[in-house]
Design a protein around this motif. Structure first.
Motif, PDB file in Angstrom:
ATOM      1  N   PHE A   1       0.807  -1.220   0.000  1.00  0.00           N
ATOM      2  CA  PHE A   1       0.000   0.000   0.000  1.00  0.00           C
ATOM      3  C   PHE A   1       0.840   1.270   0.000  1.00  0.00           C
ATOM      4  O   PHE A   1       0.593   2.187  -0.790  1.00  0.00           O
ATOM      5  N   PHE A   2       1.837   1.360   0.884  1.00  0.00           N
ATOM      6  CA  PHE A   2       2.631   2.589   0.954  1.00  0.00           C
ATOM      7  C   PHE A   2       3.386   2.865  -0.350  1.00  0.00           C
ATOM      8  O   PHE A   2       3.348   4.002  -0.851  1.00  0.00           O
ATOM      9  N   PRO A   3       4.085   1.873  -0.945  1.00  0.00           N
ATOM     10  CA  PRO A   3       4.709   2.156  -2.250  1.00  0.00           C
ATOM     11  C   PRO A   3       3.697   2.555  -3.321  1.00  0.00           C
ATOM     12  O   PRO A   3       3.950   3.460  -4.123  1.00  0.00           O
ATOM     13  N   PHE A   4       2.539   1.878  -3.314  1.00  0.00           N
ATOM     14  CA  PHE A   4       1.460   2.213  -4.253  1.00  0.00           C
ATOM     15  C   PHE A   4       0.985   3.641  -4.051  1.00  0.00           C
ATOM     16  O   PHE A   4       0.896   4.436  -4.999  1.00  0.00           O
ATOM     17  N   LEU A   5       0.715   4.022  -2.804  1.00  0.00           N
ATOM     18  CA  LEU A   5       0.180   5.356  -2.522  1.00  0.00           C
ATOM     19  C   LEU A   5       1.215   6.438  -2.814  1.00  0.00           C
ATOM     20  O   LEU A   5       0.872   7.506  -3.339  1.00  0.00           O
ATOM     21  N   ILE A   6       2.469   6.179  -2.474  1.00  0.00           N
ATOM     22  CA  ILE A   6       3.519   7.167  -2.730  1.00  0.00           C
ATOM     23  C   ILE A   6       3.670   7.409  -4.223  1.00  0.00           C
ATOM     24  O   ILE A   6       3.790   8.561  -4.679  1.00  0.00           O
ATOM     25  N   LEU A   7       3.650   6.326  -5.020  1.00  0.00           N
ATOM     26  CA  LEU A   7       3.806   6.484  -6.468  1.00  0.00           C
ATOM     27  C   LEU A   7       2.640   7.243  -7.080  1.00  0.00           C
ATOM     28  O   LEU A   7       2.841   8.209  -7.832  1.00  0.00           O
ATOM     29  N   ILE A   8       1.406   6.849  -6.769  1.00  0.00           N
ATOM     30  CA  ILE A   8       0.269   7.538  -7.401  1.00  0.00           C
ATOM     31  C   ILE A   8       0.130   8.966  -6.875  1.00  0.00           C
ATOM     32  O   ILE A   8      -0.305   9.859  -7.605  1.00  0.00           O
ATOM     33  N   THR A   9       0.540   9.222  -5.616  1.00  0.00           N
ATOM     34  CA  THR A   9       0.499  10.593  -5.092  1.00  0.00           C
ATOM     35  C   THR A   9       1.518  11.463  -5.810  1.00  0.00           C
ATOM     36  O   THR A   9       1.229  12.622  -6.145  1.00  0.00           O
ATOM     37  N   SER A  10       2.716  10.915  -6.058  1.00  0.00           N
ATOM     38  CA  SER A  10       3.729  11.696  -6.770  1.00  0.00           C
ATOM     39  C   SER A  10       3.244  12.049  -8.170  1.00  0.00           C
ATOM     40  O   SER A  10       3.388  13.195  -8.619  1.00  0.00           O
ATOM     41  N   LEU A  11       2.646  11.097  -8.865  1.00  0.00           N
ATOM     42  CA  LEU A  11       2.131  11.372 -10.203  1.00  0.00           C
ATOM     43  C   LEU A  11       0.945  12.335 -10.160  1.00  0.00           C
ATOM     44  O   LEU A  11       0.810  13.214 -11.020  1.00  0.00           O
ATOM     45  N   PHE A  12       0.098  12.173  -9.154  1.00  0.00           N
ATOM     46  CA  PHE A  12      -1.064  13.053  -8.991  1.00  0.00           C
ATOM     47  C   PHE A  12      -0.627  14.493  -8.745  1.00  0.00           C
ATOM     48  O   PHE A  12      -1.141  15.437  -9.358  1.00  0.00           O
ATOM     49  N   VAL A  13       0.348  14.677  -7.854  1.00  0.00           N
ATOM     50  CA  VAL A  13       0.802  16.025  -7.498  1.00  0.00           C
ATOM     51  C   VAL A  13       1.570  16.661  -8.651  1.00  0.00           C
ATOM     52  O   VAL A  13       1.338  17.822  -9.002  1.00  0.00           O
ATOM     53  N   VAL A  14       2.489  15.896  -9.264  1.00  0.00           N
ATOM     54  CA  VAL A  14       3.308  16.452 -10.342  1.00  0.00           C
ATOM     55  C   VAL A  14       2.454  16.783 -11.560  1.00  0.00           C
ATOM     56  O   VAL A  14       2.533  17.891 -12.106  1.00  0.00           O
ATOM     57  N   ALA A  15       1.627  15.829 -11.998  1.00  0.00           N
ATOM     58  CA  ALA A  15       0.773  16.089 -13.157  1.00  0.00           C
ATOM     59  C   ALA A  15      -0.251  17.178 -12.846  1.00  0.00           C
ATOM     60  O   ALA A  15      -0.621  17.956 -13.735  1.00  0.00           O
ATOM     61  N   GLY A  16      -0.698  17.252 -11.598  1.00  0.00           N
ATOM     62  CA  GLY A  16      -1.650  18.291 -11.205  1.00  0.00           C
ATOM     63  C   GLY A  16      -1.049  19.674 -11.163  1.00  0.00           C
ATOM     64  O   GLY A  16      -1.768  20.667 -11.037  1.00  0.00           O
ATOM     65  N   GLY A  17       0.292  19.775 -11.277  1.00  0.00           N
ATOM     66  CA  GLY A  17       0.954  21.075 -11.324  1.00  0.00           C
ATOM     67  C   GLY A  17       1.205  21.574 -12.730  1.00  0.00           C
ATOM     68  O   GLY A  17       1.734  22.670 -12.916  1.00  0.00           O
ATOM     69  N   ILE A  18       0.848  20.774 -13.734  1.00  0.00           N
ATOM     70  CA  ILE A  18       0.994  21.192 -15.136  1.00  0.00           C
ATOM     71  C   ILE A  18      -0.368  21.673 -15.626  1.00  0.00           C
ATOM     72  O   ILE A  18      -1.297  20.883 -15.799  1.00  0.00           O
ATOM     73  N   CYS A  19      -0.484  22.950 -15.825  1.00  0.00           N
ATOM     74  CA  CYS A  19      -1.761  23.534 -16.246  1.00  0.00           C
ATOM     75  C   CYS A  19      -1.674  23.954 -17.704  1.00  0.00           C
ATOM     76  O   CYS A  19      -0.763  24.697 -18.101  1.00  0.00           O
ATOM     77  N   VAL A  20      -2.598  23.457 -18.508  1.00  0.00           N
ATOM     78  CA  VAL A  20      -2.679  23.843 -19.916  1.00  0.00           C
ATOM     79  C   VAL A  20      -3.625  25.030 -20.018  1.00  0.00           C
ATOM     80  O   VAL A  20      -4.832  24.899 -19.813  1.00  0.00           O
ATOM     81  N   ARG A  21      -3.070  26.205 -20.255  1.00  0.00           N
ATOM     82  CA  ARG A  21      -3.877  27.413 -20.397  1.00  0.00           C
ATOM     83  C   ARG A  21      -4.422  27.512 -21.820  1.00  0.00           C
ATOM     84  O   ARG A  21      -3.842  26.976 -22.770  1.00  0.00           O
ATOM     85  N   GLY A  22      -5.503  28.233 -21.967  1.00  0.00           N
ATOM     86  CA  GLY A  22      -6.125  28.364 -23.273  1.00  0.00           C
ATOM     87  C   GLY A  22      -7.273  27.386 -23.413  1.00  0.00           C
ATOM     88  O   GLY A  22      -7.552  26.598 -22.514  1.00  0.00           O
ATOM     89  N   ASN A  23      -7.900  27.426 -24.549  1.00  0.00           N
ATOM     90  CA  ASN A  23      -9.084  26.592 -24.731  1.00  0.00           C
ATOM     91  C   ASN A  23      -8.983  25.758 -25.993  1.00  0.00           C
ATOM     92  O   ASN A  23      -8.966  26.279 -27.103  1.00  0.00           O
ATOM     93  N   LEU A  24      -8.866  24.463 -25.778  1.00  0.00           N
ATOM     94  CA  LEU A  24      -9.026  23.529 -26.883  1.00  0.00           C
ATOM     95  C   LEU A  24     -10.518  23.281 -27.066  1.00  0.00           C
ATOM     96  O   LEU A  24     -11.261  23.224 -26.093  1.00  0.00           O
ATOM     97  N   HIS A  25     -10.951  23.149 -28.292  1.00  0.00           N
ATOM     98  CA  HIS A  25     -12.371  22.912 -28.557  1.00  0.00           C
ATOM     99  C   HIS A  25     -12.599  21.414 -28.750  1.00  0.00           C
ATOM    100  O   HIS A  25     -12.022  20.793 -29.640  1.00  0.00           O
ATOM    101  N   GLY A  26     -13.439  20.853 -27.902  1.00  0.00           N
ATOM    102  CA  GLY A  26     -13.630  19.411 -27.845  1.00  0.00           C
ATOM    103  C   GLY A  26     -14.439  18.850 -28.985  1.00  0.00           C
ATOM    104  O   GLY A  26     -15.560  18.360 -28.788  1.00  0.00           O
TER     105      GLY A  26
END
Length: 468
Positions: free
Chosen positions: A93-118
């Motif tokens: 559990f701890f290795p699992f949680l640490i890995l997904i938290t690191s990816l969650f936090v790092v990827a959550g810090g990359i913000c794509v500004r502007g508007n893509l049209h879906g």
């Protein structure tokens, strides 16, 4: 989490240092009730008692965990119960949680500004990009990087749930099949001796087939919704006005590369140094990996502009939900995995017998489905290991004379994690983020309706094409 406190209190008792592993050969199938109860709670409570579930799902998870730990301590001794719980948390559990938290936090810090049209073309392109990235930065990393831009691109669409469903199918699952970095089961195979490039050679054809068909189906379905007259909200209601596309929080791209490198190095570097913790062996390379991943988390929080996280509506809610639920899953799954590992002497002997014929030869199609169905509801990493060992457990043999069998096991573990929300950790995280952004996601069983209607027919077809 209260379950952590409970386990920690038990672990303080010196007399418990002698480890005693739970013997799955003598367990009744009734020991699976806490795990089944937790799964049913995840499936039904958000539908029947949404208010209660929202405020108390952590407590309910602890209750189901104790429903296994307390009887286990009573019948098999406190040492056995604590060893199982400590192993579940320290080794899994701890290795699992640490890995997904690191990816969650790092990827959550990359913000794509502007508007893509879906548009259907753009959405299909984003899903294709995410599918490719998943094999190189992991399904969790790719999912966390792209889910918010995809949602923002479609924030003027009235129907968006199907977009997220296919995102889970492709980016959070099937796309991770080509390298050991893509999904935890393949990484475990790599640690067991499977060559790093074996997966791309032997899983390429089924992966390309599944992902290509899913992208085509998605494009047709999204086009149907997109061209409905009432689909697009008026321009003044579009939450994201038009502006140039740019990235904020770019430092996180380097931190994301660091996460991938740390995971990869921990698989290649074998110093042969290990430490014993309450009967559980913890290897030095894994300790360093997890410690450095925690450093990466703090670096991301420190270096990322606050405006980037605000732009992503970043919150800790999704990772807290996944952490609490999977803590309970890792505890209550202990007897289920033990019974599976017991092979023909365990309560699930019929499953083990189903994957071999009367002469003891492997039935690859059954390996695909047995691994896949269990991976849909159990943790797909230990399920992969169970059938890896059932097939002999020798990596050299499985990579050569039994390559088709190992391919079936690998595909089942990776692809069928998409069959339910709990089949793979990114599934729940993507669902939570989408709901935070106002998308009404399908319920547990409604999502399975999507997977049964779209994925299961494809898996049946793939059985005859690749695993017969």
């Amino acid at each position: 989490m209260r379950a952590n406190i409970f386990v920690g209190m038990l672990a303080l008792t010196p007399a418990l240092c002698g480890a005693a592993e739970l013997n799955g050969g003598g367990l009744s199938i009734l020991w699976g009730i806490p795990f089944t109860g937790l799964l049913l709670s995840i499936a039904l409570c958000p539908l029947l008692t949404p208010g209660f579930w929202h405020h108390h799902f952590g407590k309910l998870t602890v209750a189901w965990s104790l429903a296994f730990l307390l009887p286990c301590a009573f019948y098999f001794g406190t040492t056995t119960a604590v060893h199982g719980a400590v192993h579940a948390f320290v080794a899994e559990f701890f290795p699992f949680l640490i890995l997904i938290t690191s990816l969650f936090v790092v990827a959550g810090g990359i913000c794509v500004r502007g508007n893509l049209h879906g548009t259907p073309a753009l959405n299909t392109g984003l899903l294709a990009i995410g599918t490719v990235l998943a094999s190189f930065m992991g399904t969790t990393g790719a999912a966390m990087l792209l889910i918010r831009p995809l949602i923002r691109a479609n924030d003027n669409r009235k129907h968006a749930a199907h977009i997220v469903v296919f995102f889970i199918f492709l980016v959070a699952n099937a796309g991770g099949a080509l390298t050991p970095l893509g999904d935890p089961p393949l990484f475990l195979g790599f640690l067991k001796g499977v060559d790093f490039f074996w997966t791309v050679r032997h899983l390429f054809a089924p992966t390309i087939f599944l992902c290509s068909v899913l992208l085509i189906i998605f494009y047709l379905l999204d086009s149907h919704y997109y061209h409905k007259r009432e689909e697009i909200k008026p321009p003044e209601q579009d939450p994201t006005p038009d502006s140039a596309i740019r990235f904020e929080g770019k430092v996180n791209f380097f931190l994301l590369a660091a996460v991938v490198a740390l995971v990869l190095i921990s698989g290649f570097w074998k110093p042969g140094i290990a430490y014993s913790f309450f009967g559980n062996t913890v290897e030095l390379q894994n300790l360093l990996r997890d410690g450095l991943l925690i450093v990466v988390i703090f670096l991301s929080l420190w270096l990322t502009p606050e405006s980037a996280r605000r732009g992503n509506d970043f919150s800790w809610g999704p990772i807290q939900e996944v952490g609490k639920l999977f803590a309970g899953i890792f505890i209550t799954i202990i007897p289920v995995i033990a019974m599976l590992r017991a092979g023909e002497s365990g309560a699930f002997a019929s499953i083990v017998r189903a994957v071999t014929d009367g002469n003891g030869a492997p039935i690859n199609g059954m390996y695909f489905w047995a691994t896949g169905i269990l991976s849909s509801f159990l943790d797909n990493a230990p399920t992969y290991l169970v059938f890896f060992n059932t097939a002999g457990g020798d990596a050299n043999t499985l990579m050569t004379t039994m390559a088709a069998t190992l391919a079936a096991i690998s595909c089942g573990a990776v692809f069928m994690g998409a069959n339910s929300y709990i089949g793979n950790a990114p599934n729940m995280m993507v669902k939570a983020i989408a709901e935070e952004r106002g998308i009404r996601m399908p319920s547990f069983f409604a999502y399975m309706g999507w997977s049964c209607a779209i994925l299961i027919p494809l898996f049946i077809l793939m059985t005859f094409i690749f695993f017969v």
